[in-house]
Write a protein that holds these residues in place. Structure first.
Motif, PDB file in Angstrom:
ATOM      1  N   MET A  40       0.837  -1.214   0.000  1.00 36.41           N
ATOM      2  CA  MET A  40       0.000   0.000   0.000  1.00 36.41           C
ATOM      3  C   MET A  40       0.862   1.251   0.000  1.00 36.41           C
ATOM      4  O   MET A  40       1.871   1.316   0.695  1.00 36.41           O
ATOM      5  N   THR A  41       0.487   2.194  -0.788  1.00 39.61           N
ATOM      6  CA  THR A  41       1.207   3.462  -0.776  1.00 39.61           C
ATOM      7  C   THR A  41       0.861   4.193   0.501  1.00 39.61           C
ATOM      8  O   THR A  41      -0.255   4.119   0.978  1.00 39.61           O
TER       9      THR A  41
ATOM     10  N   HIS B  73      -0.210   7.369   2.162  1.00 42.87           N
ATOM     11  CA  HIS B  73      -0.753   8.648   1.720  1.00 42.87           C
ATOM     12  C   HIS B  73      -0.642   9.699   2.806  1.00 42.87           C
ATOM     13  O   HIS B  73      -1.199   9.554   3.871  1.00 42.87           O
ATOM     14  N   PRO B  74       0.091  10.736   2.509  1.00 46.28           N
ATOM     15  CA  PRO B  74       0.126  11.824   3.475  1.00 46.28           C
ATOM     16  C   PRO B  74      -1.209  12.566   3.433  1.00 46.28           C
ATOM     17  O   PRO B  74      -1.997  12.350   2.517  1.00 46.28           O
ATOM     18  N   ILE B  75      -1.446  13.445   4.373  1.00 45.56           N
ATOM     19  CA  ILE B  75      -2.709  14.185   4.372  1.00 45.56           C
ATOM     20  C   ILE B  75      -2.807  15.081   3.144  1.00 45.56           C
ATOM     21  O   ILE B  75      -3.882  15.371   2.652  1.00 45.56           O
TER      22      ILE B  75
ATOM     23  N   ASP C  91      -2.772  15.831  -0.648  1.00 42.21           N
ATOM     24  CA  ASP C  91      -3.020  15.021  -1.826  1.00 42.21           C
ATOM     25  C   ASP C  91      -2.107  15.462  -2.966  1.00 42.21           C
ATOM     26  O   ASP C  91      -1.417  16.465  -2.875  1.00 42.21           O
ATOM     27  N   PRO C  92      -2.054  14.675  -4.050  1.00 44.37           N
ATOM     28  CA  PRO C  92      -1.080  14.934  -5.110  1.00 44.37           C
ATOM     29  C   PRO C  92      -1.191  16.324  -5.710  1.00 44.37           C
ATOM     30  O   PRO C  92      -0.232  16.867  -6.221  1.00 44.37           O
ATOM     31  N   THR C  93      -2.379  16.898  -5.685  1.00 43.70           N
ATOM     32  CA  THR C  93      -2.531  18.212  -6.292  1.00 43.70           C
ATOM     33  C   THR C  93      -2.138  19.322  -5.317  1.00 43.70           C
ATOM     34  O   THR C  93      -2.260  20.496  -5.618  1.00 43.70           O
TER      35      THR C  93
ATOM     36  N   HIS D 247      -3.495  19.887  -2.400  1.00 42.61           N
ATOM     37  CA  HIS D 247      -4.561  20.429  -1.574  1.00 42.61           C
ATOM     38  C   HIS D 247      -4.620  19.703  -0.249  1.00 42.61           C
ATOM     39  O   HIS D 247      -4.516  18.499  -0.189  1.00 42.61           O
TER      40      HIS D 247
ATOM     41  N   PRO E 202      -6.642  18.954   3.346  1.00 45.19           N
ATOM     42  CA  PRO E 202      -7.875  19.140   4.097  1.00 45.19           C
ATOM     43  C   PRO E 202      -7.633  20.167   5.204  1.00 45.19           C
ATOM     44  O   PRO E 202      -6.494  20.364   5.614  1.00 45.19           O
ATOM     45  N   ALA E 203      -8.668  20.769   5.661  1.00 41.14           N
ATOM     46  CA  ALA E 203      -8.527  21.752   6.732  1.00 41.14           C
ATOM     47  C   ALA E 203      -7.771  21.122   7.888  1.00 41.14           C
ATOM     48  O   ALA E 203      -7.814  19.918   8.074  1.00 41.14           O
ATOM     49  N   PRO E 204      -7.044  21.913   8.650  1.00 45.68           N
ATOM     50  CA  PRO E 204      -6.258  21.353   9.747  1.00 45.68           C
ATOM     51  C   PRO E 204      -7.157  20.579  10.694  1.00 45.68           C
ATOM     52  O   PRO E 204      -8.315  20.906  10.858  1.00 45.68           O
ATOM     53  N   ALA E 205      -6.572  19.545  11.290  1.00 46.41           N
ATOM     54  CA  ALA E 205      -7.322  18.793  12.288  1.00 46.41           C
ATOM     55  C   ALA E 205      -7.862  19.791  13.295  1.00 46.41           C
ATOM     56  O   ALA E 205      -7.149  20.687  13.726  1.00 46.41           O
ATOM     57  N   PRO E 206      -9.144  19.688  13.642  1.00 42.39           N
ATOM     58  CA  PRO E 206      -9.760  20.728  14.437  1.00 42.39           C
ATOM     59  C   PRO E 206      -9.065  20.969  15.777  1.00 42.39           C
ATOM     60  O   PRO E 206      -8.519  22.038  16.012  1.00 42.39           O
TER      61      PRO E 206
ATOM     62  N   LEU F  88     -13.878  18.620   7.189  1.00 38.22           N
ATOM     63  CA  LEU F  88     -12.437  18.881   7.061  1.00 38.22           C
ATOM     64  C   LEU F  88     -11.961  19.567   5.784  1.00 38.22           C
ATOM     65  O   LEU F  88     -10.801  19.934   5.679  1.00 38.22           O
ATOM     66  N   PHE F  89     -12.807  19.739   4.785  1.00 41.63           N
ATOM     67  CA  PHE F  89     -12.357  20.441   3.579  1.00 41.63           C
ATOM     68  C   PHE F  89     -13.053  21.797   3.470  1.00 41.63           C
ATOM     69  O   PHE F  89     -14.284  21.851   3.437  1.00 41.63           O
TER      70      PHE F  89
ATOM     71  N   PRO G 184     -14.229  16.551  18.450  1.00 42.96           N
ATOM     72  CA  PRO G 184     -13.429  17.584  17.767  1.00 42.96           C
ATOM     73  C   PRO G 184     -12.273  18.104  18.625  1.00 42.96           C
ATOM     74  O   PRO G 184     -11.348  18.727  18.118  1.00 42.96           O
TER      75      PRO G 184
ATOM     76  N   ALA H  37      -8.204  13.576  13.706  1.00 42.05           N
ATOM     77  CA  ALA H  37      -8.438  13.632  12.266  1.00 42.05           C
ATOM     78  C   ALA H  37      -7.265  13.010  11.508  1.00 42.05           C
ATOM     79  O   ALA H  37      -7.463  12.315  10.511  1.00 42.05           O
TER      80      ALA H  37
ATOM     81  N   HIS I 294      -7.534   9.792   9.106  1.00 43.37           N
ATOM     82  CA  HIS I 294      -7.065   9.843   7.732  1.00 43.37           C
ATOM     83  C   HIS I 294      -6.211   8.626   7.409  1.00 43.37           C
ATOM     84  O   HIS I 294      -6.378   7.979   6.378  1.00 43.37           O
TER      85      HIS I 294
ATOM     86  N   PRO J  25      -6.529  11.070  -3.789  1.00 42.89           N
ATOM     87  CA  PRO J  25      -5.216  10.476  -3.511  1.00 42.89           C
ATOM     88  C   PRO J  25      -5.200   8.958  -3.634  1.00 42.89           C
ATOM     89  O   PRO J  25      -4.140   8.365  -3.777  1.00 42.89           O
TER      90      PRO J  25
END
Ligand SMILES: Cc1cc2nc3c(=O)[nH]c(=O)nc-3n(C[C@H](O)[C@H](O)[C@H](O)COP(=O)(O)OP(=O)(O)OC[C@H]3O[C@@H](n4cnc5c(N)ncnc54)[C@H](O)[C@@H]3O)c2cc1C
Ligand code: SF4
Ligand code: SF4
Lengths: 415, 460
Positions: free
Chosen positions: A1-2, A4-6, A8-10, A12, A14-18, B37-38, B387, B393, B397, B426
């Motif tokens: 399995m690759t 995956h960091p948080i 993504d390849p483009t 972008h 996701p918003a920071p962990a709350p 989260l987005f 939260p 989170a 992930h 991803p």
């Protein structure tokens, strides 16, 4: 399995962990967090129906509240101001929310912040001042003596549970002494006692066992919905002390507000009360010799706040041919002070309902709230419509008068 | 890119003053959808009134290289409508006309802002069935359904949205208006662009009108529930039902965590001691329905169900389906950060997949409950977080990355019905491989040479 960091390849993220994020404390965190942004509330919202824009939907408004709480939008942001006022506060969004978001509470907290002090619309300020001053309420009582209600039956003297107040007794229709009755006190309602005194008279005719304490203030719903929930709660508690036993109201908005502060058990709206005591309406309402066709306009707060929908329908159906209008459960646009603060939007919300009433060719649109009564009444008048708006209490009293041999309460012993 | 005021002025010239928003509040409100989260703010939100206006906005954006994100009700769960690179959010809710329902041709034609429920209700009023029924039907739009190829609770027997789309009107990013397919069940002229656009997630064209197939409404429906010790037992029952030659309309499952949450939330009278439950339902002629339900009842009992009951009336049936529909909100009460995912495996490997999910959840110290469409092998593992859990989170992930890998290893996929969006991009290469990914990008370029349509999603 690759792995995956948080990110993504483009690129972008996701918003920071709350994590714990201290907010400004404008909103109750638990309440605000509960929304999962699913959007289920969108189709229920009358303002979203007008614009189709996220900002004027419940979910969008909650997103705005979150931005305000997080400091992402400043307190002076014009969209925040606009949306806190554009919302009708009808709470239709609550009934469809799968996550149980208490939007009504959030709206009160929002307006507490947004509409504090000079930011509160002046009409709301004036009204709030008017109704929270017992002296002025008494003055309304004076006005009321000369006001005309539809129900013209003689008024019964009833117990003044708190004892007669020499200053206000003469000004009140219900003043007088009688032996202590069962613990059900009729709330007069600050708007209603001025505008529609016939409603409480009719209620009293229908339920002769109730008492009508003379000393009673405003329930505070008006304050809670206009940015002063603290005074709103205080007034509710005071009224709770002034009115012994079960509080009977003829206004859905007051019922929901009081139930929130005094507990559901202490508060009964008229139709609900008549239903629980097994009241059988007598007589019938006729128009040109035939049975009248009547539709109900639900009170938002009664329906969405307290879940009362069946009793008023059954009561109407007992004395007339009941017609269900497709939008009966949707806000009529009165929404407390809304019709005064935003008359244009208020009309836009009302119009389709009037179309429906005319299309269904009803004789009466029955309401269970004075604000809704006024709204529908004015709308129908504006159109010179044949249909009339009437409060449920007066409608039932009207039916009772058609059966002269049977007293309206259905129990000859009580008269 | 033009600055805020220029953008607003130019767009207003196309759609009219009242239908462009550039205020901070609107930009904040359109910065997210139903995906946690987005968030990313656009520069402008525009609400066109019809196809021509959509075309004009797209021509304008292509000429200036401004990203455009089409949006229906924003109820998707894969960050499909989050404007990752800013630009314009193109909201299609004003395209809300239901154009036609034909009993003769068994089809409906609607602008794409019409909600699924509005279309289905209008069809039902004529005794017709629009079969796809995503849980979000009251809010989601036909455009969103087509663009994500939505599934739903009747998926086993009736399939997903794709099976019902006959034709589309769509606007290419360069402004050309095309009509794919049409009103025919049989039409093989050319590449099947209708199917290509179905599930394209707003990356190839903006869909402005859809023609969908309807079915005669079934005369009767029935529902029942079976309780099992474990989800493994329940999965065996599902396999046995299908092997018995029955393809019911509905076969939904809830694991123990979901049963407990739903029961606490809605108090529907579900058995709390069961490890899993199956809700089954069918429709058709009264004889078919009662026959099939009785047969399912038998098969479940034979495969070791603790208890099987049929709903005696519509109210009870609705309560059972409500149990399935309220799984997400019921779970969301356990913690306000709720991440719902959407992995699918072959039906007979469902139990294996659930075990893998449980093991992964334990390892990352996460609460993950699972429910879903048992008949399709479509699982919705749902992670519920507090939260205030600072690295929750991040752990979720990583856990989901492993869950998707596990699904692929079991010959499954990373999404059965919600789409890829930004959230699962991803993982897409793991599912499709490099060659297919390259082909996807070439297709994307053919439709959208300037790369303005929903960047950061499929084809990026
Ligand atoms: C509680 C809940 C339950 C759900 N249940 C289900 C379910 O059972 N099955 C299921 O499949 N999904 C389900 N969903 C997910 C979601 O509702 C669907 O994906 C739905 O189809 C999205 O429709 P929408 O109108 O909200 O589209 P949006 O969320 O606005 O958009 C979704 C995607 O479609 C694109 N798009 C939207 N409109 C157009 C258009 N006209 N032209 C081109 N592209 C467009 C967008 O760019 C985006 O990529 C559920 C969601 C929630 C919150
Ligand atoms: S329905 Fe409830 S949870 Fe969903 S978006 Fe509306 S308020 Fe939030
Ligand atoms: S209270 Fe009424 S108007 Fe306000 S957001 Fe809720 S549904 Fe809309």
């Amino acid at each position: 399995m690759t792995d995956h960091p948080i990110v993504d390849p483009t690129g972008h993220t996701p918003a920071p962990a709350p994590g714990p994020r201290p907010g400004l404390g404008i909103f109750d965190k638990e309440l605000l967090d509960r929304c999962i942004s699913c959007g289920f509330c969108l189709p229920a919202c009358p303002t979203y129906a007008l614009t189709g824009e996220e900002t004027s939907s419940p979910r969008g408004r909650i997103t705005l509240m979150r931005a305000l709480e997080a400091g992402d939008l400043g307190p002076d942001d014009p969209t925040l101001a606009e949306e806190s006022s554009f919302c009708l506060g009808c709470r239709a969004c609550e009934t469809v929310c799968p996550a149980g978001v208490e939007y009504g509470q959030l709206l009160e907290q929002w307006r507490d912040h947004q509409w504090s002090g000079p930011n509160r619309p002046w009409i709301a300020r004036a009204l709030m001042a008017l109704v929270s001053r017992p002296g002025l309420l008494r003055l309304q009582g004076l006005v009321r003596r000369h006001a005309r209600g539809t129900a013209k039956a003689p008024v019964q003297p009833v117990t003044a549970t708190t004892g007669p107040d020499p200053a206000e007794t003469p000004a009140d229709d219900f003043a007088g002494q009688q032996e202590a009755g069962p613990q059900v006190s009729l709330m007069l309602g600050c708007v209603e006692r001025g505008l529609y005194p016939g409603v409480s008279r009719a209620a009293q005719q229908l339920c002769p066992e109730i008492t009508v304490p003379t000393r009673q203030g405003c329930c505070g719903a008006l304050h809670a919905h206009n940015g002063d929930s603290e005074t709103g709660a205080e007034l509710a508690r005071t009224l709770g002390e002034q009115l012994p036993g079960t509080i009977l109201t003829t206004a859905g908005g007051c019922a929901a507000h009081l139930a929130h502060h005094l507990g559901r058990d202490r508060v009964r709206e008229l139709s609900e009360y008549l239903d629980t005591k097994g009241h059988q309406p007598v007589g019938q309402v006729t128009v040109n010799g035939r049975r009248a066709r009547a539709a109900l306009q639900d009170s938002c707060h009664l329906r969405n706040g307290l879940g009362v929908t069946r009793p008023p329908r059954e009561l109407i159906a007992a004395v007339a041919d009941y017609v269900e209008l497709p939008s009966a459960g949707k806000c009529c646009g009165a929404a407390g002070t809304y019709a005064m603060l935003r008359p244009e939007d208020s009309k836009k919300v009302l119009e389709p309902k009037l179309d429906e009433a005319e299309e269904a060719d009803v004789d009466y649109v029955v309401t269970v709230n004075p604000g809704c009564l006024r709204q529908v009444q004015q709308g129908l008048r504006r159109r010179r419509s044949r249909a009339k708006a009437i409060h449920l209490a007066e409608f039932l009293a009207l039916a009772a008068r058609s059966a002269p041999d049977v007293p309206p309460c259905g129990d000859p012993a009580q008269r | 890119m033009p600055t805020g005021t220029d953008l607003a002025r130019d767009l207003a010239a196309i759609v009219g003053d009242g239908h462009v928003r550039v205020d901070d509040g609107a930009l904040a409100a359109y910065a997210r959808d139903a995906t946690p989260l987005f968030t990313a703010r656009p520069q402008a939100v525009v609400l066109p009134a019809g196809t021509e206006e959509v075309a004009a906005v797209l021509r304008y954006a292509t000429a200036r290289g401004i990203p455009v994100v089409p949006r229906g009700a924003g109820s998707n769960l894969c960050a499909g409508t989050v404007p990752l690179e800013g630009g314009i959010v193109l909201v299609l809710t004003r395209l809300d006309k239901l154009l036609e329902i034909s009993s003769e041709e068994l089809l409906a034609r609607a602008q794409t802002g019409v909600t699924t429920a509005a279309l289905a209700d209008a069809a039902a009023a004529k005794g017709l069935l629009y079969a796809p029924d995503p849980g979000s039907r009251t809010v989601s739009t036909i455009g969103g359904n087509v663009a994500t190829c939505a599934g739903g609770l009747r998926g086993l027997k009736y399939g997903v949205t794709r099976n019902y789309v006959l034709g589309l009107e769509a606007v290419l990013p360069t402004g050309e208006i095309i009509r794919t397919g049409g009103r025919l069940w049989k039409d093989v002229a050319g590449y099947d662009l209708t199917r290509l656009l179905t599930g394209s997630e707003g990356t190839l064209a903006v869909i402005t009108e859809a023609t969908v197939a309807l079915l005669p409404a079934p005369a009767d429906t029935g529902t029942g529930v079976a309780y099992f010790d474990s989800l493994a037992d329940a999965s065996r029952a599902v396999a046995a039902v299908i092997a018995a030659g029955i393809v019911p309309a509905t076969l939904e499952f809830l694991d123990r965590k979901c049963i407990t949450a739903v029961e606490e939330y809605a108090g529907l009278g579900l058995r709390g001691d069961a490890g899993a439950l199956l809700i089954f339902g069918d429709d058709g002629s009264p004889a078919t329905v009662s026959g099939n339900l009785a047969r399912i009842q038998e098969v479940c009992a034979e495969t070791g169900a603790l208890e099987v009951t049929l709903a005696e009336n519509v109210a009870r049936a609705d309560a059972l389906l409500a149990a399935r529909r309220c799984s997400l909100p019921a779970l969301s009460r356990l913690g306000s950060l709720t991440i719902l995912e959407d992995a699918t495996v072959p039906r007979h490997r469902m139990a294996e997949m659930v075990d893998r999910i449980d093991e992964i959840a334990d390892r990352y110290d996460l609460r993950i409950a699972t429910f879903g469409h048992a008949g399709d092998g479509n699982l919705h593992p749902t992670c519920v977080l507090d939260p205030d859990d600072a690295d929750g989170a991040g752990r979720a992930h990583k856990a989901f990355a492993e869950i998707f890998a596990a699904a692929i290893a079991l010959d499954g996929t990373i999404t059965g019905e919600h789409g890829v969006g930004a959230a699962k991009l991803p993982y897409l290469t793991d599912r499709l491989g490099e060659d297919q990914m390259a082909l996807l990008r070439r297709i994307k370029r053919a439709f959208d040479p300037a790369g303005i349509l929903n960047p950061g999603k499929l084809g990026s």
